[in-house]
Write a protein that holds these residues in place. Structure first.
Motif, PDB file in Angstrom:
ATOM      1  N   THR A 102       0.832  -1.203   0.000  1.00 46.51           N
ATOM      2  CA  THR A 102       0.000   0.000   0.000  1.00 46.51           C
ATOM      3  C   THR A 102       0.865   1.250   0.000  1.00 46.51           C
ATOM      4  OG1 THR A 102      -1.701  -1.182   1.268  1.00 46.51           O
ATOM      5  CG2 THR A 102      -1.860   1.214   1.189  1.00 46.51           C
ATOM      6  N   ASN A 103       1.876   1.257   0.839  1.00 50.17           N
ATOM      7  CA  ASN A 103       2.794   2.399   0.868  1.00 50.17           C
ATOM      8  C   ASN A 103       3.453   2.602  -0.494  1.00 50.17           C
ATOM      9  OD1 ASN A 103       2.280   3.030   3.523  1.00 50.17           O
ATOM     10  ND2 ASN A 103       4.104   2.028   4.343  1.00 50.17           N
ATOM     11  N   GLU A 104       3.842   1.514  -1.121  1.00 44.45           N
ATOM     12  CA  GLU A 104       4.488   1.596  -2.439  1.00 44.45           C
ATOM     13  C   GLU A 104       3.547   2.213  -3.479  1.00 44.45           C
ATOM     14  OE1 GLU A 104       6.026  -1.453  -5.974  1.00 44.45           O
ATOM     15  OE2 GLU A 104       5.802  -2.191  -3.913  1.00 44.45           O
ATOM     16  N   LEU A 105       2.302   1.769  -3.487  1.00 43.28           N
ATOM     17  CA  LEU A 105       1.339   2.281  -4.462  1.00 43.28           C
ATOM     18  C   LEU A 105       1.001   3.747  -4.202  1.00 43.28           C
ATOM     19  CD1 LEU A 105      -1.127  -0.752  -4.774  1.00 43.28           C
ATOM     20  CD2 LEU A 105       0.638  -0.026  -6.398  1.00 43.28           C
ATOM     21  N   LEU A 106       0.870   4.112  -2.935  1.00 43.06           N
ATOM     22  CA  LEU A 106       0.590   5.502  -2.609  1.00 43.06           C
ATOM     23  C   LEU A 106       1.749   6.404  -3.032  1.00 43.06           C
ATOM     24  CD1 LEU A 106      -0.999   5.113   0.955  1.00 43.06           C
ATOM     25  CD2 LEU A 106      -2.201   5.708  -1.162  1.00 43.06           C
ATOM     26  N   GLU A 107       2.947   5.963  -2.753  1.00 42.56           N
ATOM     27  CA  GLU A 107       4.128   6.746  -3.140  1.00 42.56           C
ATOM     28  C   GLU A 107       4.231   6.873  -4.652  1.00 42.56           C
ATOM     29  OE1 GLU A 107       8.927   7.011  -2.246  1.00 42.56           O
ATOM     30  OE2 GLU A 107       7.872   5.111  -1.927  1.00 42.56           O
ATOM     31  N   GLN A 108       3.963   5.778  -5.352  1.00 40.34           N
ATOM     32  CA  GLN A 108       4.036   5.803  -6.810  1.00 40.34           C
ATOM     33  C   GLN A 108       3.031   6.803  -7.391  1.00 40.34           C
ATOM     34  OE1 GLN A 108       3.703   1.937  -8.686  1.00 40.34           O
ATOM     35  NE2 GLN A 108       2.958   2.827 -10.601  1.00 40.34           N
ATOM     36  N   PHE A 109       1.808   6.768  -6.885  1.00 37.71           N
ATOM     37  CA  PHE A 109       0.785   7.677  -7.401  1.00 37.71           C
ATOM     38  C   PHE A 109       1.119   9.133  -7.103  1.00 37.71           C
ATOM     39  CE2 PHE A 109      -2.986  10.229  -6.312  1.00 37.71           C
ATOM     40  CZ  PHE A 109      -3.551  10.342  -7.580  1.00 37.71           C
ATOM     41  N   ILE A 110       1.479   9.403  -5.860  1.00 35.24           N
ATOM     42  CA  ILE A 110       1.695  10.790  -5.456  1.00 35.24           C
ATOM     43  C   ILE A 110       2.922  11.388  -6.134  1.00 35.24           C
ATOM     44  CG2 ILE A 110       3.230  10.732  -3.442  1.00 35.24           C
ATOM     45  CD1 ILE A 110      -0.262  12.332  -3.491  1.00 35.24           C
ATOM     46  N   SER A 111       3.878  10.545  -6.482  1.00 34.35           N
ATOM     47  CA  SER A 111       5.087  11.043  -7.147  1.00 34.35           C
ATOM     48  C   SER A 111       4.791  11.546  -8.557  1.00 34.35           C
ATOM     49  CB  SER A 111       6.153   9.941  -7.212  1.00 34.35           C
ATOM     50  OG  SER A 111       5.745   8.892  -8.084  1.00 34.35           O
ATOM     51  N   GLU A 112       3.656  11.139  -9.095  1.00 36.81           N
ATOM     52  CA  GLU A 112       3.266  11.552 -10.444  1.00 36.81           C
ATOM     53  C   GLU A 112       2.398  12.808 -10.444  1.00 36.81           C
ATOM     54  OE1 GLU A 112       1.231   8.061 -11.691  1.00 36.81           O
ATOM     55  OE2 GLU A 112       3.065   6.867 -11.958  1.00 36.81           O
ATOM     56  N   GLN A 113       2.113  13.339  -9.247  1.00 36.51           N
ATOM     57  CA  GLN A 113       1.229  14.494  -9.127  1.00 36.51           C
ATOM     58  C   GLN A 113       2.022  15.769  -8.834  1.00 36.51           C
ATOM     59  OE1 GLN A 113      -1.837  13.562  -9.959  1.00 36.51           O
ATOM     60  NE2 GLN A 113      -1.010  11.465  -9.932  1.00 36.51           N
ATOM     61  N   LYS A 114       1.472  16.874  -9.267  1.00 38.50           N
ATOM     62  CA  LYS A 114       2.071  18.165  -8.972  1.00 38.50           C
ATOM     63  C   LYS A 114       1.558  18.679  -7.637  1.00 38.50           C
ATOM     64  CE  LYS A 114       2.524  19.520 -13.835  1.00 38.50           C
ATOM     65  NZ  LYS A 114       2.153  20.522 -14.867  1.00 38.50           N
ATOM     66  N   ASN A 115       2.392  19.468  -6.979  1.00 36.41           N
ATOM     67  CA  ASN A 115       2.014  20.090  -5.712  1.00 36.41           C
ATOM     68  C   ASN A 115       1.523  19.031  -4.711  1.00 36.41           C
ATOM     69  OD1 ASN A 115       1.802  22.341  -4.081  1.00 36.41           O
ATOM     70  ND2 ASN A 115      -0.296  22.808  -4.688  1.00 36.41           N
ATOM     71  N   ALA A 116       2.282  17.976  -4.578  1.00 40.61           N
ATOM     72  CA  ALA A 116       1.907  16.857  -3.711  1.00 40.61           C
ATOM     73  C   ALA A 116       3.168  16.144  -3.229  1.00 40.61           C
ATOM     74  CB  ALA A 116       1.003  15.882  -4.446  1.00 40.61           C
ATOM     75  N   GLY A 117       3.027  15.350  -2.179  1.00 39.09           N
ATOM     76  CA  GLY A 117       4.193  14.649  -1.668  1.00 39.09           C
ATOM     77  C   GLY A 117       3.835  13.432  -0.840  1.00 39.09           C
ATOM     78  N   TYR A 118       4.768  12.509  -0.777  1.00 40.38           N
ATOM     79  CA  TYR A 118       4.647  11.293   0.025  1.00 40.38           C
ATOM     80  C   TYR A 118       5.596  11.419   1.201  1.00 40.38           C
ATOM     81  CZ  TYR A 118       5.279   6.337   1.301  1.00 40.38           C
ATOM     82  OH  TYR A 118       5.380   5.136   1.974  1.00 40.38           O
ATOM     83  N   ILE A 119       5.099  11.165   2.412  1.00 38.10           N
ATOM     84  CA  ILE A 119       5.926  11.281   3.610  1.00 38.10           C
ATOM     85  C   ILE A 119       6.138   9.896   4.213  1.00 38.10           C
ATOM     86  CG2 ILE A 119       6.151  12.303   5.895  1.00 38.10           C
ATOM     87  CD1 ILE A 119       4.322  14.546   4.988  1.00 38.10           C
ATOM     88  N   ASP A 120       7.363   9.472   4.238  1.00 36.46           N
ATOM     89  CA  ASP A 120       7.715   8.156   4.772  1.00 36.46           C
ATOM     90  C   ASP A 120       7.952   8.257   6.273  1.00 36.46           C
ATOM     91  OD1 ASP A 120       8.632   5.599   5.282  1.00 36.46           O
ATOM     92  OD2 ASP A 120      10.659   5.999   4.513  1.00 36.46           O
ATOM     93  N   VAL A 121       7.008   7.725   7.057  1.00 32.02           N
ATOM     94  CA  VAL A 121       7.235   7.615   8.507  1.00 32.02           C
ATOM     95  C   VAL A 121       7.570   6.181   8.873  1.00 32.02           C
ATOM     96  CG1 VAL A 121       5.748   9.563   9.121  1.00 32.02           C
ATOM     97  CG2 VAL A 121       4.774   7.259   9.012  1.00 32.02           C
ATOM     98  N   TYR A 122       7.415   5.284   7.904  1.00 30.60           N
ATOM     99  CA  TYR A 122       7.652   3.860   8.174  1.00 30.60           C
ATOM    100  C   TYR A 122       9.116   3.618   8.560  1.00 30.60           C
ATOM    101  CZ  TYR A 122       7.676  -1.208   7.718  1.00 30.60           C
ATOM    102  OH  TYR A 122       7.807  -2.556   7.980  1.00 30.60           O
ATOM    103  N   ASN A 123      10.023   3.989   7.682  1.00 34.32           N
ATOM    104  CA  ASN A 123      11.444   3.717   7.933  1.00 34.32           C
ATOM    105  C   ASN A 123      12.033   4.516   9.089  1.00 34.32           C
ATOM    106  OD1 ASN A 123      12.288   1.683   5.812  1.00 34.32           O
ATOM    107  ND2 ASN A 123      11.333   3.237   4.508  1.00 34.32           N
ATOM    108  N   PRO A 124      11.682   5.792   9.244  1.00 31.69           N
ATOM    109  CA  PRO A 124      12.219   6.542  10.389  1.00 31.69           C
ATOM    110  C   PRO A 124      11.797   5.983  11.753  1.00 31.69           C
ATOM    111  CG  PRO A 124      11.455   8.058   8.709  1.00 31.69           C
ATOM    112  CD  PRO A 124      10.997   6.696   8.286  1.00 31.69           C
TER     113      PRO A 124
END
Length: 224
Positions: free
Chosen positions: A165-187
């Protein structure tokens, strides 16, 4: 007033208190959400939110972040988390949780409950896309961030679906303008392992130490 009358009054008050507690315990999830939304509406009517603020939306991980508005007070952050919600619930309540505000940035956290209730990574992402496009149409200038689903001992058995799910969300948001994916999983991992101090006894919700990690990670995006 005699002893008998005092006892009658005491017993009556006790029964009323028990009845009140039973009603509260028997509220459906939907009724609890309605109460929360009404509470937010009243808060906004008393103290209208600032234009250009920072809006946080999501499930209990957001709602339970009691220090959130204080942590980002300089950016006028407002917490509109609703415990127990899934991505589809946030979409269904979008007119009441999103439309009243004119934020500069919107941070969204959902997924924990979705996965626990059997939603697939694809279905969660599909609903998020619909939510994203709705927000974009209503708030074209707002930057939209999706926060990754966090790791937790209670969700370790769902790790494959969670990471997908995280992978798909990141993939989608990376293709959008004025948007971002925030990784709290690894930290939130130390040497690839969970940190017990970050979690409450239920092994799902965060402690102050856990939220401190979130504050540092998300704060970087708020201050951009």
């Amino acid at each position: 007033m005699n002893y008998f009358k005092i006892n009658i009054i005491f017993i009556t008050m006790l029964l009323l208190l028990i009845a009140k507690n039973n009603v509260a315990q028997n509220l459906t999830q939907q009724q609890k959400w309605e109460q929360k939304l009404e509470k937010y509406r009243k808060q906004d009517s008393i103290k209208p939110p600032h234009s250009g603020n920072i809006l946080f939306l999501g499930s209990s991980t957001i709602e339970n972040w009691k220090a959130l508005e204080h942590d980002f007070a300089e950016k006028k952050a407002i917490n509109r988390g609703v415990s127990g919600t899934k991505m589809i619930d946030l979409f269904n309540y979008k007119e009441r949780l999103i439309d009243p505000y004119n934020p500069a940035k919107i941070f969204i956290y959902e997924g924990d409950n979705d996965i626990a209730l059997g939603w697939s990574a694809d279905s969660i992402t599909k609903v998020f896309k619909e939510l994203f496009y709705y927000i974009r149409s209503k708030k074209p200038d707002a930057t939209i961030y999706v926060i990754s689903i966090k790791p937790s001992p209670a969700r370790e058995k769902h790790i494959v679906k969670l990471l997908k799910t995280n992978e798909l969300l990141e993939q989608f948001i990376s293709e959008q303008k004025n948007a971002g994916y925030i990784d709290v999983y690894n930290p939130m991992l130390v040497s690839g392992k969970l940190v017990p101090a970050y979690y409450r006894p239920d092994n799902l919700h965060l402690t102050e130490e856990g939220y401190e990690v979130w504050k540092q990670v998300i704060g970087a995006y708020i201050n951009q």
